[in-house]
Write an enzyme that holds these catalytic residues in place. Structure first.
Site, mmCIF file in Angstrom:
data_model
loop_
_atom_site.group_PDB
_atom_site.id
_atom_site.type_symbol
_atom_site.label_atom_id
_atom_site.label_comp_id
_atom_site.label_asym_id
_atom_site.label_seq_id
_atom_site.Cartn_x
_atom_site.Cartn_y
_atom_site.Cartn_z
ATOM 1 N N HIS A 110 0.978 -1.087 -0.134
ATOM 2 C CA HIS A 110 0.021 -0.028 -0.035
ATOM 3 C C HIS A 110 0.863 1.294 0.049
ATOM 4 O O HIS A 110 0.538 2.305 -0.568
ATOM 5 C CB HIS A 110 -0.764 -0.050 1.149
ATOM 6 C CG HIS A 110 -1.889 -0.950 1.189
ATOM 7 N ND1 HIS A 110 -3.361 -0.829 0.749
ATOM 8 C CD2 HIS A 110 -1.921 -2.402 1.127
ATOM 9 C CE1 HIS A 110 -4.161 -1.837 0.557
ATOM 10 N NE2 HIS A 110 -3.209 -2.823 0.891
ATOM 11 N N ASP A 115 -5.100 6.201 0.488
ATOM 12 C CA ASP A 115 -5.159 4.764 0.206
ATOM 13 C C ASP A 115 -6.518 4.251 0.026
ATOM 14 O O ASP A 115 -7.618 4.630 0.934
ATOM 15 C CB ASP A 115 -4.234 3.919 1.390
ATOM 16 C CG ASP A 115 -4.241 2.637 0.905
ATOM 17 O OD1 ASP A 115 -3.233 2.315 0.198
ATOM 18 O OD2 ASP A 115 -5.120 1.839 1.851
ATOM 19 N N THR A 129 -4.499 -0.075 -4.907
ATOM 20 C CA THR A 129 -3.465 -0.699 -4.731
ATOM 21 C C THR A 129 -3.239 -1.987 -5.596
ATOM 22 O O THR A 129 -2.487 -2.879 -5.275
ATOM 23 C CB THR A 129 -2.864 -0.978 -3.438
ATOM 24 O OG1 THR A 129 -4.218 -1.710 -2.882
ATOM 25 C CG2 THR A 129 -2.558 0.508 -2.743
ATOM 26 N N VAL A 145 14.769 -7.036 0.148
ATOM 27 C CA VAL A 145 15.878 -6.927 -1.103
ATOM 28 C C VAL A 145 15.263 -5.955 -2.056
ATOM 29 O O VAL A 145 13.885 -5.643 -1.920
ATOM 30 C CB VAL A 145 15.887 -8.132 -1.931
ATOM 31 C CG1 VAL A 145 16.794 -9.287 -1.169
ATOM 32 C CG2 VAL A 145 14.666 -8.623 -2.240
ATOM 33 N N GLN A 174 13.651 -5.477 -4.970
ATOM 34 C CA GLN A 174 13.102 -6.430 -5.857
ATOM 35 C C GLN A 174 13.260 -5.899 -7.429
ATOM 36 O O GLN A 174 13.677 -6.769 -8.283
ATOM 37 C CB GLN A 174 11.436 -6.649 -5.618
ATOM 38 C CG GLN A 174 10.926 -7.524 -6.419
ATOM 39 C CD GLN A 174 9.845 -8.293 -5.906
ATOM 40 O OE1 GLN A 174 10.212 -9.082 -4.946
ATOM 41 N NE2 GLN A 174 8.669 -7.806 -6.311
ATOM 42 N N HIS A 178 3.901 -14.366 -5.128
ATOM 43 C CA HIS A 178 2.492 -14.664 -4.314
ATOM 44 C C HIS A 178 1.413 -13.836 -5.363
ATOM 45 O O HIS A 178 0.415 -13.959 -4.802
ATOM 46 C CB HIS A 178 2.582 -14.144 -3.100
ATOM 47 C CG HIS A 178 2.996 -12.696 -2.987
ATOM 48 N ND1 HIS A 178 3.712 -12.109 -3.670
ATOM 49 C CD2 HIS A 178 2.403 -11.724 -2.181
ATOM 50 C CE1 HIS A 178 3.804 -10.531 -3.385
ATOM 51 N NE2 HIS A 178 2.812 -10.338 -2.401
ATOM 52 N N TRP A 193 0.001 -7.373 -6.814
ATOM 53 C CA TRP A 193 -0.003 -6.702 -7.756
ATOM 54 C C TRP A 193 1.285 -5.924 -8.181
ATOM 55 O O TRP A 193 1.586 -6.103 -9.090
ATOM 56 C CB TRP A 193 -1.202 -5.601 -7.608
ATOM 57 C CG TRP A 193 -1.201 -4.848 -9.093
ATOM 58 C CD1 TRP A 193 -1.398 -3.668 -9.292
ATOM 59 C CD2 TRP A 193 -1.816 -5.487 -10.433
ATOM 60 N NE1 TRP A 193 -1.529 -3.286 -10.562
ATOM 61 C CE2 TRP A 193 -1.893 -4.532 -11.262
ATOM 62 C CE3 TRP A 193 -1.979 -6.939 -10.988
ATOM 63 C CZ2 TRP A 193 -2.052 -4.605 -12.603
ATOM 64 C CZ3 TRP A 193 -1.987 -7.171 -12.134
ATOM 65 C CH2 TRP A 193 -2.253 -5.882 -13.091
ATOM 66 N N ASN A 194 2.048 -5.459 -7.024
ATOM 67 C CA ASN A 194 3.097 -4.806 -7.489
ATOM 68 C C ASN A 194 4.378 -5.637 -7.988
ATOM 69 O O ASN A 194 5.041 -5.315 -8.811
ATOM 70 C CB ASN A 194 3.729 -4.046 -6.246
ATOM 71 C CG ASN A 194 2.687 -2.923 -5.588
ATOM 72 O OD1 ASN A 194 2.140 -2.164 -6.371
ATOM 73 N ND2 ASN A 194 2.626 -2.571 -4.306
ATOM 74 N N GLU A 245 5.892 -5.191 -11.644
ATOM 75 C CA GLU A 245 7.625 -5.147 -11.660
ATOM 76 C C GLU A 245 7.974 -6.129 -12.520
ATOM 77 O O GLU A 245 8.989 -5.966 -13.466
ATOM 78 C CB GLU A 245 8.159 -5.373 -10.318
ATOM 79 C CG GLU A 245 7.904 -3.958 -9.550
ATOM 80 C CD GLU A 245 8.090 -4.067 -8.178
ATOM 81 O OE1 GLU A 245 7.931 -3.222 -7.433
ATOM 82 O OE2 GLU A 245 8.811 -5.029 -7.487
ATOM 83 N N ASP A 295 -6.254 -10.330 -2.718
ATOM 84 C CA ASP A 295 -6.688 -10.346 -4.085
ATOM 85 C C ASP A 295 -5.768 -11.020 -5.023
ATOM 86 O O ASP A 295 -5.777 -10.661 -6.288
ATOM 87 C CB ASP A 295 -6.466 -8.579 -4.535
ATOM 88 C CG ASP A 295 -5.097 -8.322 -4.009
ATOM 89 O OD1 ASP A 295 -4.497 -8.769 -3.331
ATOM 90 O OD2 ASP A 295 -4.858 -6.942 -4.370
HETATM 91 C C1 G50 Z 1 -4.521 -6.532 1.347
HETATM 92 C C2 G50 Z 1 -4.818 -7.676 1.747
HETATM 93 C C3 G50 Z 1 -5.938 -8.245 1.269
HETATM 94 C C4 G50 Z 1 -6.571 -7.817 -0.168
HETATM 95 C C5 G50 Z 1 -6.080 -6.700 -0.240
HETATM 96 C C6 G50 Z 1 -5.076 -6.076 0.356
HETATM 97 C C7 G50 Z 1 -6.696 -6.094 -1.846
HETATM 98 C C8 G50 Z 1 -6.476 -4.761 -2.283
HETATM 99 C C9 G50 Z 1 -7.576 -3.990 -2.712
HETATM 100 O O1 G50 Z 1 -4.524 -4.705 -0.253
HETATM 101 O O2 G50 Z 1 -7.621 -6.575 -2.170
HETATM 102 C C10 G50 Z 1 -8.490 -3.596 -2.036
HETATM 103 C C11 G50 Z 1 -8.064 -3.663 -0.363
HETATM 104 C C12 G50 Z 1 -9.062 -3.154 0.525
HETATM 105 C C13 G50 Z 1 -10.255 -2.729 0.154
HETATM 106 C C14 G50 Z 1 -10.424 -2.717 -1.260
HETATM 107 C C15 G50 Z 1 -9.599 -3.236 -2.220
HETATM 108 O O3 G50 Z 1 -11.248 -2.325 1.148
HETATM 109 O O4 G50 Z 1 -4.176 -8.186 3.014
HETATM 110 O O5 G50 Z 1 -7.430 -8.514 -0.543
#
Ligand code: G50
Length: 483
Positions: free
Chosen positions: A28, A127, A150, A357, A359, A374, A377-378, A382, A398
């Site tokens: 985030h 965020d 994010t 590291v 990345q 894993h 998304w980031n 990358e 996600d």
């Molecule tokens: C962190 C996490 C689980 C998760 C997500 C995280 C997302 C990202 C998008 O960022 O899905 C997102 C986060 C919060 C939200 C809506 C969308 O309220 O540990 O799934």
């Protein structure tokens, strides 16, 4: 003084001044800082509000680096000292989700900070996890408000469309109104098995935040996202033409997020010289890089399977191991988990690191030929940026929905039968070796990855989609201020 009056009196009235409020975890924090850097590079002034204390050392280090990379007339950093949160009041033990909630409950501290900023703010960018509690705050202060989303556009479509589904089944929980698959106009269906597990858990903190925030997306002025047309054309189009949710504000694809000046300045310090030296000695595209993100700990019972898979796959490897969710708690030695014999074999074929590291630098090294991730998304973006084929192993949240994005555009594979890495079956070494061999030897994957890399470079280059959108956004704020 009224805001308009202040603007007229200030000689700096036409300076675009943005406040950023990131949330917890590198997943985030990073998108927020990279977005801030984009606007800084285009001449905006930025105030970065940082929730304190941070959860991990990696976050506080990154914030310090970011702040030291810009002069004080361009960037100001202010602390948001979080009100303590009683963990027994909250339905989670995850330190990052506890922090999301702590920030949500501390937003009442913001109005005095935001309203005293000079020159007055052009916009407030925060965020994704902070939407609902901030609406009354920014509404009173009359700032246009944006979020840094994010995750992928596919995930944003899912997040936004849930409010449509919820409205059709008043009072019902996602676990009951989500069927075998979620159908969203313009987007490939999302199977129930790909839905973030905690969303299907009634009354989890994630479910509560997600469902409270989804209907409020339409109240924002815009959504910034780390994606680009070639990567997610369909999802971005469906989001922006009202098919996902009518009345959604503009979804501005500013991706791909490129390695930033502040991160580069740090690379010599963070990425130990010995890792880069070792990579320099390996032949092109011969090394497998394995890393499951900054907050995914690998279960002890899975560690041996990964070690065996890496030994068996026949490639050299660089493996970043995390045994604990939060870096501050990392003290256990890998050898204790693997045993002497296995540890010795691992060290013959590869390098194992337990520290943070850089990345971007590793994925971008010519010796790296594949990335086991894993599916954060980031990390995926990358890999796309550097044209490195991906083997995704989603662990939570996600990550399946994001893994589907890279799979659909042919730059990655996803071992669907492995299930959720941190929740379901333990995968054995043989299967892991097989999947790694597939990633490393699949020619079409490598070609597609190179094509997507070219598209990514074009989008982020001079005159590319990112620059066009940033300039258009700044112009919009300048016109609003001038009027
Ligand atoms: C962190 C996490 C689980 C998760 C997500 C995280 C997302 C990202 C998008 O960022 O899905 C997102 C986060 C919060 C939200 C809506 C969308 O309220 O540990 O799934």
């Amino acid at each position: 003084m009224a805001m308009n009056e202040a603007k007229l009196l200030s000689s700096e009235a036409m300076v675009v001044h943005l406040a950023f409020l990131p949330s917890a975890g590198l997943g985030h924090l990073n998108p927020c800082l990279r977005t801030a850097e984009l606007f800084l590079r285009h001449g905006c002034r930025v105030t970065l509000i940082t929730p304190k204390p941070t959860v991990s050392t990696a976050e506080s280090n990154l914030i310090a680096l970011f702040c030291s990379a810009f002069p004080s007339h361009q960037l100001t950093q202010l602390d948001l000292n979080l009100s303590p949160l009683d963990p027994t009041q909250v339905n989670t033990t995850d330190p990052f989700w506890l922090q999301f909630e702590a920030i949500r409950r501390s937003v009442h501290l913001l109005p005095p900070i935001l309203s005293s900023l000079s020159p007055p703010l052009s916009a407030f960018i925060h965020d994704v996890t902070l939407i609902s509690p901030l609406l009354p705050v920014t509404g009173t202060l009359c700032f246009p408000t944006y979020i840094c989303f994010t995750s992928s556009a596919r995930m944003l479509a899912f997040f936004a469309h849930l409010s449509v589904l919820a409205a059709r089944s008043p009072g019902a929980k996602p676990c009951s109104f989500i069927g075998d698959a979620v159908e969203i106009p313009g987007i490939a269906p999302i199977a129930r098995s790909s839905v973030p597990p905690l969303l299907l858990e009634p009354d989890s903190l994630f479910e509560r935040i997600f469902m409270e925030d989804s209907p409020n997306l339409t109240k924002l002025s815009g959504i910034f996202i780390n994606s680009f047309e070639e990567l997610e054309e369909d999802a971005l189009a469906a989001l922006n033409d009202g098919r996902v949710v009518p009345g959604l504000p503009p979804v501005v694809a500013l991706g791909p997020s490129v390695p930033c000046k502040f991160e580069k300045a740090s690379s010599s310090k963070n990425c130990s010289g010995s890792i880069m030296k070792w990579l320099d000695e390996q032949s092109a595209e011969s090394v497998v890089y394995v890393c499951f993100g900054n907050k995914t700990e690998t279960r002890k019972e899975q560690i041996k399977g990964i070690a065996n898979g890496l030994i068996e796959c026949g490639y050299k490897f660089l493996w970043v191991v995390k045994l604990k969710k939060v870096d501050k708690e990392e003290e256990e030695e890998l050898e204790g988990v693997l045993g002497n014999e296995l540890m010795r074999k691992v060290e013959e074929k590869g390098i194992v690191v337990k520290t943070w590291v850089d990345q971007m630098e590793i994925v971008g090294h010519p010796a790296v030929g594949g990335f086991v991730t894993h599916g954060g998304w980031n990390s995926l973006v990358e890999a796309v940026w550097h044209g490195v084929p991906i083997l995704s192993w989603p662990h939570n949240g996600d990550q399946k929905i994001c893994s589907e994005v890279v799979q659909m555009c042919g730059v990655g594979i996803w071992a669907e039968e492995w299930g959720w890495g941190s929740l379901e079956t333990v995968v054995n070494g043989e299967e892991i070796a097989k999947a790694i061999k597939e990633m490393m030897s699949n020619v079409s994957l490598r070609i597609k990855a190179k094509e997507m890399k070219d598209a990514a470079r074009k989008a982020a280059g001079i005159g590319g989609s990112c620059e066009v959108k940033i300039k258009r956004q700044i112009e919009e704020w300048t016109v609003e201020e001038g009027s």
